[in-house]
Design an enzyme around this catalytic site. Sequence first.
Site, PDB file in Angstrom:
ATOM      1  N   ASP A 190       0.833  -1.212   0.000  1.00  0.00           N
ATOM      2  CA  ASP A 190       0.000   0.000   0.000  1.00  0.00           C
ATOM      3  C   ASP A 190       0.866   1.260   0.000  1.00  0.00           C
ATOM      4  O   ASP A 190       1.994   1.251   0.511  1.00  0.00           O
ATOM      5  CB  ASP A 190      -0.921  -0.029   1.243  1.00  0.00           C
ATOM      6  CG  ASP A 190      -2.101   0.920   1.098  1.00  0.00           C
ATOM      7  OD1 ASP A 190      -2.358   1.400  -0.019  1.00  0.00           O
ATOM      8  OD2 ASP A 190      -2.760   1.178   2.116  1.00  0.00           O
TER       9      ASP A 190
ATOM     10  N   HIS B 116       2.358   3.336  -8.955  1.00  0.00           N
ATOM     11  CA  HIS B 116       2.176   1.905  -9.266  1.00  0.00           C
ATOM     12  C   HIS B 116       3.376   1.389 -10.073  1.00  0.00           C
ATOM     13  O   HIS B 116       3.877   0.296  -9.828  1.00  0.00           O
ATOM     14  CB  HIS B 116       0.883   1.675 -10.049  1.00  0.00           C
ATOM     15  CG  HIS B 116      -0.357   2.071  -9.299  1.00  0.00           C
ATOM     16  ND1 HIS B 116      -0.536   1.785  -7.972  1.00  0.00           N
ATOM     17  CD2 HIS B 116      -1.476   2.747  -9.688  1.00  0.00           C
ATOM     18  CE1 HIS B 116      -1.720   2.255  -7.578  1.00  0.00           C
ATOM     19  NE2 HIS B 116      -2.300   2.844  -8.589  1.00  0.00           N
TER      20      HIS B 116
ATOM     21  N   LEU C 217      10.719 -20.498  -4.499  1.00  0.00           N
ATOM     22  CA  LEU C 217       9.636 -19.675  -3.948  1.00  0.00           C
ATOM     23  C   LEU C 217       8.381 -19.755  -4.815  1.00  0.00           C
ATOM     24  O   LEU C 217       8.473 -19.751  -6.037  1.00  0.00           O
ATOM     25  CB  LEU C 217      10.128 -18.213  -3.904  1.00  0.00           C
ATOM     26  CG  LEU C 217       9.090 -17.148  -3.543  1.00  0.00           C
ATOM     27  CD1 LEU C 217       8.778 -17.202  -2.051  1.00  0.00           C
ATOM     28  CD2 LEU C 217       9.593 -15.752  -3.915  1.00  0.00           C
TER      29      LEU C 217
HETATM   30  C1  IPE Z   1      -5.496  -2.697  -0.230  1.00  0.00           C
HETATM   31  O1  IPE Z   1      -5.100  -1.383  -0.472  1.00  0.00           O
HETATM   32  C2  IPE Z   1      -5.503  -3.464  -1.507  1.00  0.00           C
HETATM   33  C3  IPE Z   1      -4.202  -3.669  -2.119  1.00  0.00           C
HETATM   34  C4  IPE Z   1      -3.049  -3.352  -1.601  1.00  0.00           C
HETATM   35  C5  IPE Z   1      -4.229  -4.292  -3.402  1.00  0.00           C
HETATM   36  P1  IPE Z   1      -6.158  -0.211  -0.592  1.00  0.00           P
HETATM   37  O2  IPE Z   1      -5.394   1.047  -0.672  1.00  0.00           O
HETATM   38  O3  IPE Z   1      -7.119  -0.473  -1.670  1.00  0.00           O
HETATM   39  O4  IPE Z   1      -6.918  -0.332   0.809  1.00  0.00           O
HETATM   40  P2  IPE Z   1      -7.950   0.613   1.546  1.00  0.00           P
HETATM   41  O5  IPE Z   1      -9.178   0.622   0.735  1.00  0.00           O
HETATM   42  O6  IPE Z   1      -7.322   1.958   1.664  1.00  0.00           O
HETATM   43  O7  IPE Z   1      -8.133  -0.034   2.873  1.00  0.00           O
HETATM   44  C1  IPE Z   2      -1.559   0.270  -3.343  1.00  0.00           C
HETATM   45  O1  IPE Z   2      -1.334   1.635  -3.358  1.00  0.00           O
HETATM   46  C2  IPE Z   2      -1.808  -0.296  -4.715  1.00  0.00           C
HETATM   47  C3  IPE Z   2      -3.172  -0.758  -4.952  1.00  0.00           C
HETATM   48  C4  IPE Z   2      -4.141  -0.749  -4.085  1.00  0.00           C
HETATM   49  C5  IPE Z   2      -3.481  -1.268  -6.268  1.00  0.00           C
HETATM   50  P1  IPE Z   2      -2.537   2.677  -3.389  1.00  0.00           P
HETATM   51  O2  IPE Z   2      -2.906   2.920  -4.810  1.00  0.00           O
HETATM   52  O3  IPE Z   2      -3.652   2.224  -2.528  1.00  0.00           O
HETATM   53  O4  IPE Z   2      -1.857   3.972  -2.790  1.00  0.00           O
HETATM   54  P2  IPE Z   2      -2.437   4.950  -1.685  1.00  0.00           P
HETATM   55  O5  IPE Z   2      -2.894   4.100  -0.542  1.00  0.00           O
HETATM   56  O6  IPE Z   2      -3.574   5.693  -2.312  1.00  0.00           O
HETATM   57  O7  IPE Z   2      -1.302   5.836  -1.329  1.00  0.00           O
HETATM   58 MG    MG Z   3      -4.046   2.438  -0.560  1.00  0.00          MG
END
Ligand code: IPE
Ligand code: IPE
Ligand code: MG
Length: 247
Positions: free
Chosen positions: A21, A38, A132
């Site tokens: 995240d 990303h 792995l």
């Molecule tokens: C959780 O991250 C899903 C992934 C890392 C793929 P999100 O950024 O979508 O989670 P929430 O919605 O903030 O909890």
């Molecule tokens: C995690 O990073 C990647 C996915 C959920 C696909 P985010 O896109 O949720 O990044 P933040 O949480 O908004 O910083």
């Molecule tokens: Mg996120």
Amino acid sequence: MIYKDKLIKDKIPKHIAIIMDGNGRWAAQFGNERTFGHEHGVEAVRSVVEGAGEIGVEYLTLYAFSTENWSRPKLEVDALMGLLVQSISDETDELLKSNVRLRVIGDVKSLPQNVQEKLDWSIAKLNDCTGLTLVLALSYSSKWEIVEAVKRIAEQVKIGQLEPSAINYDLMDGYLNTSNMPDPELLIRTSGECRISNFLLWQIAYSELYFTPKLWPDFRKEDLFEAIYDYQNRERRFGKTSEQLVS
Ligand code: IPE
Ligand code: IPE
Ligand code: MG
């Protein structure tokens, strides 16, 4: 500190799960679009896969796209799907050299056709690898997975193939997407958020949770080793007392 050298070799988790995240916030620091984050997240994935392989982790499950993530702007979803196809194309040869197998959990059929095809191609190519197992959670959510398992179990009961009294934890394990995988001993989430976001709810019943403020694109294998070091210094009691564990 070099955490890798400090790890106890026979206490390496067999299965580590990571909620990757913070990509969007990482990009925002540089005034960039979320997709920039990303793209850079791929470097973190590469490093962590390499690190996990080096120390003999058996399963590394990465939460890459949740069921809930379908609600993001179409442009971002499309960019993520494109990045997935691109990354799998680019990385499969390297994964093969590193003896890494690929597996996917989640509602694969909901993914665009080209993503499914690329995944199938890579899984087949890495089929004979024995190191792995990299598990990608794609279009995954734990409640979805559990409901799917319950439906299939109910179907077996309905046709008389299964007695309700035979339903137990092991049976349930076998109906989940993670069948034949050990439960993760360690769950890591980056970006400072302290929640699970519908990830592996059943499987993490007794996992050690590790939250780090680092944003995913900044995470590297050394951070993974630090998390494992932290894990190795915890006492896992499974309901018992410390005294019982010592004796
Ligand atoms: C959780 O991250 C899903 C992934 C890392 C793929 P999100 O950024 O979508 O989670 P929430 O919605 O903030 O909890
Ligand atoms: C995690 O990073 C990647 C996915 C959920 C696909 P985010 O896109 O949720 O990044 P933040 O949480 O908004 O910083
Ligand atoms: Mg996120």
